[in-house]
Design a protein around this motif. Structure first.
Motif, PDB file in Angstrom:
ATOM      1  N   TYR A 226     -67.187  59.811  44.113  1.00  0.00           N
ATOM      2  CA  TYR A 226     -65.916  59.467  43.464  1.00  0.00           C
ATOM      3  C   TYR A 226     -65.914  58.036  42.918  1.00  0.00           C
ATOM      4  O   TYR A 226     -65.055  57.699  42.100  1.00  0.00           O
ATOM      5  CB  TYR A 226     -64.754  59.668  44.438  1.00  0.00           C
ATOM      6  N   HIS A 227     -66.852  57.200  43.346  1.00  0.00           N
ATOM      7  CA  HIS A 227     -66.923  55.829  42.826  1.00  0.00           C
ATOM      8  C   HIS A 227     -67.712  55.827  41.512  1.00  0.00           C
ATOM      9  O   HIS A 227     -68.726  55.144  41.361  1.00  0.00           O
ATOM     10  CB  HIS A 227     -67.594  54.908  43.850  1.00  0.00           C
ATOM     11  N   ARG A 228     -67.239  56.587  40.552  1.00  0.00           N
ATOM     12  CA  ARG A 228     -68.017  56.781  39.329  1.00  0.00           C
ATOM     13  C   ARG A 228     -67.980  55.562  38.420  1.00  0.00           C
ATOM     14  O   ARG A 228     -68.894  55.376  37.618  1.00  0.00           O
ATOM     15  CB  ARG A 228     -67.530  58.029  38.594  1.00  0.00           C
ATOM     16  N   THR A 229     -66.927  54.767  38.493  1.00  0.00           N
ATOM     17  CA  THR A 229     -66.923  53.555  37.676  1.00  0.00           C
ATOM     18  C   THR A 229     -68.084  52.647  38.052  1.00  0.00           C
ATOM     19  O   THR A 229     -68.525  51.830  37.236  1.00  0.00           O
ATOM     20  CB  THR A 229     -65.609  52.777  37.838  1.00  0.00           C
ATOM     21  N   GLN A 230     -68.590  52.779  39.268  1.00  0.00           N
ATOM     22  CA  GLN A 230     -69.707  51.965  39.732  1.00  0.00           C
ATOM     23  C   GLN A 230     -71.032  52.730  39.673  1.00  0.00           C
ATOM     24  O   GLN A 230     -72.042  52.288  40.224  1.00  0.00           O
ATOM     25  CB  GLN A 230     -69.455  51.494  41.168  1.00  0.00           C
ATOM     26  N   GLY A 231     -71.016  53.885  39.017  1.00  0.00           N
ATOM     27  CA  GLY A 231     -72.249  54.650  38.844  1.00  0.00           C
ATOM     28  C   GLY A 231     -72.783  55.243  40.127  1.00  0.00           C
ATOM     29  O   GLY A 231     -73.998  55.425  40.274  1.00  0.00           O
ATOM     30  N   MET A 232     -71.899  55.553  41.087  1.00  0.00           N
ATOM     31  CA  MET A 232     -72.364  56.018  42.390  1.00  0.00           C
ATOM     32  C   MET A 232     -72.332  57.531  42.496  1.00  0.00           C
ATOM     33  O   MET A 232     -71.719  58.227  41.695  1.00  0.00           O
ATOM     34  CB  MET A 232     -71.551  55.364  43.499  1.00  0.00           C
ATOM     35  N   GLY A 233     -72.988  58.029  43.547  1.00  0.00           N
ATOM     36  CA  GLY A 233     -73.170  59.442  43.772  1.00  0.00           C
ATOM     37  C   GLY A 233     -74.592  59.829  43.418  1.00  0.00           C
ATOM     38  O   GLY A 233     -74.951  59.928  42.245  1.00  0.00           O
ATOM     39  N   ARG A 234     -75.421  60.014  44.442  1.00  0.00           N
ATOM     40  CA  ARG A 234     -76.840  60.322  44.216  1.00  0.00           C
ATOM     41  C   ARG A 234     -77.220  61.570  45.005  1.00  0.00           C
ATOM     42  O   ARG A 234     -76.721  61.791  46.106  1.00  0.00           O
ATOM     43  CB  ARG A 234     -77.741  59.162  44.667  1.00  0.00           C
ATOM     44  N   TRP A 235     -78.105  62.365  44.406  1.00  0.00           N
ATOM     45  CA  TRP A 235     -78.674  63.469  45.164  1.00  0.00           C
ATOM     46  C   TRP A 235     -79.846  62.929  45.973  1.00  0.00           C
ATOM     47  O   TRP A 235     -80.779  62.360  45.426  1.00  0.00           O
ATOM     48  CB  TRP A 235     -79.146  64.588  44.237  1.00  0.00           C
ATOM     49  N   LEU A 236     -79.769  63.079  47.290  1.00  0.00           N
ATOM     50  CA  LEU A 236     -80.771  62.503  48.173  1.00  0.00           C
ATOM     51  C   LEU A 236     -81.767  63.572  48.626  1.00  0.00           C
ATOM     52  O   LEU A 236     -81.362  64.643  49.086  1.00  0.00           O
ATOM     53  CB  LEU A 236     -80.107  61.884  49.399  1.00  0.00           C
TER      54      LEU A 236
ATOM     55  N   HIS B  68     -59.097  60.350  34.542  1.00  0.00           N
ATOM     56  CA  HIS B  68     -60.457  60.860  34.477  1.00  0.00           C
ATOM     57  C   HIS B  68     -60.517  62.104  35.369  1.00  0.00           C
ATOM     58  O   HIS B  68     -59.773  62.203  36.353  1.00  0.00           O
ATOM     59  CB  HIS B  68     -61.463  59.813  34.945  1.00  0.00           C
ATOM     60  N   PRO B  69     -61.374  63.052  35.067  1.00  0.00           N
ATOM     61  CA  PRO B  69     -61.387  64.305  35.831  1.00  0.00           C
ATOM     62  C   PRO B  69     -61.565  64.107  37.331  1.00  0.00           C
ATOM     63  O   PRO B  69     -60.982  64.864  38.125  1.00  0.00           O
ATOM     64  CB  PRO B  69     -62.571  65.074  35.223  1.00  0.00           C
ATOM     65  N   HIS B  70     -62.342  63.113  37.740  1.00  0.00           N
ATOM     66  CA  HIS B  70     -62.629  62.956  39.162  1.00  0.00           C
ATOM     67  C   HIS B  70     -61.525  62.238  39.922  1.00  0.00           C
ATOM     68  O   HIS B  70     -61.476  62.288  41.146  1.00  0.00           O
ATOM     69  CB  HIS B  70     -63.944  62.189  39.349  1.00  0.00           C
ATOM     70  N   SER B  71     -60.633  61.534  39.207  1.00  0.00           N
ATOM     71  CA  SER B  71     -59.653  60.685  39.882  1.00  0.00           C
ATOM     72  C   SER B  71     -58.221  61.138  39.697  1.00  0.00           C
ATOM     73  O   SER B  71     -57.339  60.734  40.459  1.00  0.00           O
ATOM     74  CB  SER B  71     -59.780  59.245  39.374  1.00  0.00           C
ATOM     75  N   GLY B  72     -57.958  61.986  38.693  1.00  0.00           N
ATOM     76  CA  GLY B  72     -56.590  62.375  38.405  1.00  0.00           C
ATOM     77  C   GLY B  72     -55.852  61.278  37.657  1.00  0.00           C
ATOM     78  O   GLY B  72     -56.373  60.184  37.441  1.00  0.00           O
ATOM     79  N   PRO B  73     -54.611  61.540  37.231  1.00  0.00           N
ATOM     80  CA  PRO B  73     -53.868  60.560  36.439  1.00  0.00           C
ATOM     81  C   PRO B  73     -53.259  59.464  37.310  1.00  0.00           C
ATOM     82  O   PRO B  73     -52.777  59.719  38.407  1.00  0.00           O
ATOM     83  CB  PRO B  73     -52.780  61.411  35.780  1.00  0.00           C
ATOM     84  N   ARG B  74     -53.286  58.273  36.804  1.00  0.00           N
ATOM     85  CA  ARG B  74     -52.632  57.124  37.427  1.00  0.00           C
ATOM     86  C   ARG B  74     -51.920  56.319  36.345  1.00  0.00           C
ATOM     87  O   ARG B  74     -52.299  56.355  35.172  1.00  0.00           O
ATOM     88  CB  ARG B  74     -53.638  56.230  38.154  1.00  0.00           C
ATOM     89  N   LEU B  75     -50.918  55.582  36.761  1.00  0.00           N
ATOM     90  CA  LEU B  75     -50.125  54.791  35.833  1.00  0.00           C
ATOM     91  C   LEU B  75     -50.449  53.313  35.984  1.00  0.00           C
ATOM     92  O   LEU B  75     -50.430  52.774  37.088  1.00  0.00           O
ATOM     93  CB  LEU B  75     -48.630  55.002  36.105  1.00  0.00           C
ATOM     94  N   SER B  76     -50.756  52.686  34.870  1.00  0.00           N
ATOM     95  CA  SER B  76     -50.859  51.229  34.835  1.00  0.00           C
ATOM     96  C   SER B  76     -49.683  50.719  34.024  1.00  0.00           C
ATOM     97  O   SER B  76     -49.509  51.092  32.858  1.00  0.00           O
ATOM     98  CB  SER B  76     -52.179  50.796  34.189  1.00  0.00           C
ATOM     99  N   SER B  77     -48.847  49.913  34.634  1.00  0.00           N
ATOM    100  CA  SER B  77     -47.652  49.402  33.974  1.00  0.00           C
ATOM    101  C   SER B  77     -47.630  47.882  34.100  1.00  0.00           C
ATOM    102  O   SER B  77     -47.668  47.341  35.207  1.00  0.00           O
ATOM    103  CB  SER B  77     -46.393  49.999  34.607  1.00  0.00           C
TER     104      SER B  77
END
Length: 784
Positions: free
Chosen positions: A243-253, A548-557
């Motif tokens: 889920y930390h996709r902004t940081q390029g994470m998630g690896r198949w080990l 984004h699909p992995h995080s759902g909608p959020r509001l920045s105000s």
């Protein structure tokens, strides 16, 4: 809106009920509470947490300093506080996988506990965050969660990120501060029993710990697999880290990647040998030291909990034993003395919440709820739908609405004072999802329990007076005949209101059919301006839905402002080809500066003849990683340079498909670990090594004032070594360090030129730093 059919099918397939039940049972097996601490989202030790939570049953939490606003973004253009909103959502999804209670020291987008960029000192970080403020917030979190064990992810050693070091410094202090009666937070004091430090090095691609880690006093086993799913704990960790996709994470080990986790006991308040995390701690209900009438009932509750865990996978037997455990726990809770309730009541309450979830899953009940509108504002109405699948026992489910939401049948109405979404919620608890949510009531075996599930998709509530400015930041180059600045104002209010703005001195402002127009004077004064926008005389907010699909909608105000920069930058009359990957907006800002810019697509990269129309090519950050067509085209780009083209490459990380020997026209090696090859002080003195070099003088003479007002840092991923043909033009350093010379390199390559810079020019342009535009104009000038 409801999820699509495909989304529902995917969610159902990825979370079988039998696995949910198994994972729901695990926290019942221990009363020990373990708090991991870190500075940023993704600092949590996911694999160790998966092992001690899903195998050993420890109750988990994570205290995180900030929202990671200063990090990279591998999936989009969100930066600073917008990135913080997105990374908050990612961290919540990651925490949900590990059944992790999540807390933030940073509570608002304006909080001083901000990811201000890279730091190399914990003391420097705490000076910027406010040491007393950060410690008080940490104490508040510890008193709320009441962990028995605190364990930072990183060590406080030179060579480590200053934010990491700051959180480890605070972890030592919070051991006493949370139990200090002079530290007033309005909560009961709490005394954590143990502080562990990692007995592993934090060195790697980014960091380079100067000293070895402390000796291991015990080792948490991380090998092995979950007995029901067959997943290793490292694999479960990657389910979370993905889920930390902004940081390029998630690896198949691959198999064999599992590891153990050595820890060093740094502080303890319990006696006896420390042979396991739980040594000296109450591991079950009968170990809590509670006597009197509650003691035998707690023993019965523990027997029922043990029976529920042992009954898996027989759902009916799990339901029966879990219901009996609730009955016993409630009876015990009712007869605790005030002292016992203050000391141990939280453990019993946690078990009751965990049992309620187990009962819901074991009963076979499924409950869904969704609103028919995703974006709401005060005064709006929306229908909602409930979908309930019956199971064993009686079931009832009802939405629980935030303050200011009023239900009328199957509709909900937001009053005028309904609050907008909080972009920076201070905590997240998987068993206590945010409002609105669904309250599920189940009556089985003469026991009634309540548990909560989130709505299928969390609705977005925007502020009443909100608008969208396009553009929200404007650049005016005085070297070009100034034209009126047209700003589109898209109102988000049901009634059109007049938008107003107060222009800088000498400028004129009026409204247009589409928004606002600013007319500059004949010779506008260079500088940066922040101009608030009002609707109907009230401050407006700019709303951005970040989804984004992995995080759902959020509001920045954020408060609506028009950011304006007036710069004097001579611009070469050249045709620039910009090769980007959506990770910066350099092409946009070059166009705003007045340059003739064409976005280079993959078809153009595949046809070397098409490059001949350009005088200059600019390769944006990370582009070699995310534009698969660029790597194979680099030999053609090199030939284009040798024939007379000017190539500018912006910074890349070593792992961004940057081959030191093949990517640039001549070898350039990017330094690792990155901590050693960056200058984090945005005010660091910059020395011009070749003061008369054309890149520093033509068409704009770069002087000391052009290095003023920089934001976040000077640069990162500096070059470590380079071919002798390259000339380093700049020298800079953080305090107490040797100077770096790899921030700006340039070389004559055949009839053309290649320049590589590790200065974060794209970020400075987003922050409207005048010197960044002037320097960029020089770097893109065609030079033979």
């Amino acid at each position: 809106m409801p999820l699509t059919d495909h989304a529902l099918i995917s969610a159902e397939r990825s979370a079988p009920r039998i696995v949910e039940l198994w994972f729901g049972l695990q926290p019942l097996r221990s009363t020990v509470r373990f708090m991991n601490t870190g500075a940023h989202p993704d600092d949590e030790t996911s694999a160790m947490l998966a092992a001690i939570g899903l195998r050993d049953g420890l109750n988990l939490s994570y205290a995180c300093a900030n929202r990671g606003e200063g990090g990279q973004n591998d999936i989009g253009t969100e930066t600073t506080r917008d990135l913080g909103v997105l990374r908050t959502a990612e961290m919540e999804r990651a925490a949900d996988v590990l059944n992790l209670n999540l807390y933030w020291l940073s509570e608002t987008p304006q909080d001083s506990i901000f990811d201000f960029g890279f730091s190399k000192s914990g003391e420097e970080t705490l000076a910027k965050w406010g040491r007393d403020h950060a410690l008080r917030r940490f104490v508040t979190i510890v008193r709320a969660e009441r962990p028995d064990i605190i364990c930072p992810t990183f060590l406080n050693v030179p060579g480590q990120h200053g934010h990491h070091r700051a959180m480890t410094l605070l972890a030592h202090e919070v051991m006493d501060a949370a139990d200090d009666p002079d530290m007033e937070t309005g909560q009961p004091r709490w005394r954590a029993s143990k502080l562990y430090l990692p007995a592993w090095s934090g060195a790697g691609l980014a960091y380079d710990d100067d000293v070895p880690p402390p000796r291991a006093t015990l080792t948490v086993r991380g090998t092995g697999s979950d007995p029901v799913t067959g997943w290793s704990y490292e694999h479960i960790a990657q389910h979370s880290r993905a889920y930390h996709r902004t940081q390029g994470m998630g690896r198949w080990l691959p198999s064999g990647s599992e590891r153990d986790w050595p820890l060093h006991l740094s502080d303890t308040r319990v006696s006896g040998p420390d042979t396991a995390l739980t040594s000296g701690l109450p591991t079950g209900l009968a170990d809590l030291g509670i006597g009197g009438q509650a003691a035998p009932v707690l023993r019965a509750a523990q027997q029922d909990i043990d029976a529920a865990v042992a009954a898996f996978p027989l759902r009916g037997e799990v339901l029966k034993a879990a219901s009996a455990a609730v009955r016993s726990l409630r009876a015990a809770r009712a007869v605790l003395t005030p002292t016992e309730a203050e000391a141990q009541g939280h453990r019993l309450d946690a078990k009751l919440d965990q049992l309620a979830k187990v009962i819901r899953i074991a009963s076979g009940v499924e409950a869904r709820c969704w609103l028919h509108a995703d974006l709401l504002r005060p005064g709006a109405r929306s229908a909602f739908t409930l979908d309930i699948k019956e199971g064993e026992g009686a079931v009832d489910a009802n939405p629980v609405w935030p303050e200011g939401w009023v239900q009328h049948g199957t509709d909900v109405h937001l009053t005028e004072d309904a609050a907008p979404n909080d972009p920076y919620p201070s905590s997240f608890h998987p068993l206590d999802p945010p409002l609105p949510r669904l309250r599920v009531t189940i009556s089985a075996h003469d026991i009634t329990t309540h548990s909560h599930v989130p709505l299928e998709q969390q609705p977005i509530v925007a502020p009443e007076y909100s608008l969208e400015l396009r553009p929200g930041a404007v650049l005016v180059n005085t070297r070009i005949d100034p034209e009126p600045v047209e700003v589109s104002v898209r109102q988000r209010h049901p009634v059109d209101l007049d938008a107003q703005i107060t222009p800088p001195a000498g400028w004129l402002a009026d409204t247009t059919e589409n928004g606002l127009r600013l007319q500059p004077p004949h010779q506008p004064k260079p500088g940066r301006y922040t101009l608030p926008v009002f609707l109907g005389g009230k401050p407006a907010h700019t709303v951005r839905v970040i989804e984004h699909p992995h995080s759902g909608p959020r509001l920045s105000s954020t408060p609506s402002v028009l950011r304006l920069c007036v710069v004097e930058a001579e611009l070469p009359p050249h045709h620039i080809g910009y090769i980007g990957a959506g990770r910066d907006r350099v092409g946009h800002w070059l166009s705003a500066l007045g340059a003739r810019v064409t976005e280079v697509d993959d078809a153009m990269l595949a046809n070397p003849a098409m490059l001949e129309v350009f005088d200059t090519l600019v390769i944006g950050i990370f582009t070699l990683k995310y534009r698969g067509a660029l790597g194979p085209a680099m030999p053609d780009v090199h030939a284009w340079v040798r024939a007379g083209g000017t190539l500018l490459t912006l910074y890349h990380r070593p792992w961004d498909n940057w081959d030191a020997a093949k990517t640039p026209p001549k070898p350039i090696e990017i330094g690792q670990p990155s901590l050693r090859w960056r200058v984090t002080d945005e005010k660091a003195e910059v020395t011009h090594l070749v003061p008369e070099h054309p890149l520093l003088n033509s068409p704009n003479r770069i002087g000391p004032e052009d290095w003023d007002g920089w934001h976040k840092e000077r640069g990162l991923y500096f070059a470590k070594s380079w071919d002798p043909c390259y000339v380093p033009l700049l020298s800079m350093a953080d305090p107490g360090e040797d100077p770096h010379r790899g921030a700006l390199l340039t070389a004559q390559i055949g009839a053309g030129r290649h320049t590589h810079t590790s200065l974060i020019l794209h970020h400075q342009m987003e922050n409207l730093v005048p010197g960044a535009f002037r320097l960029m104009a020089n770097l893109v000038a065609k030079r033979g």
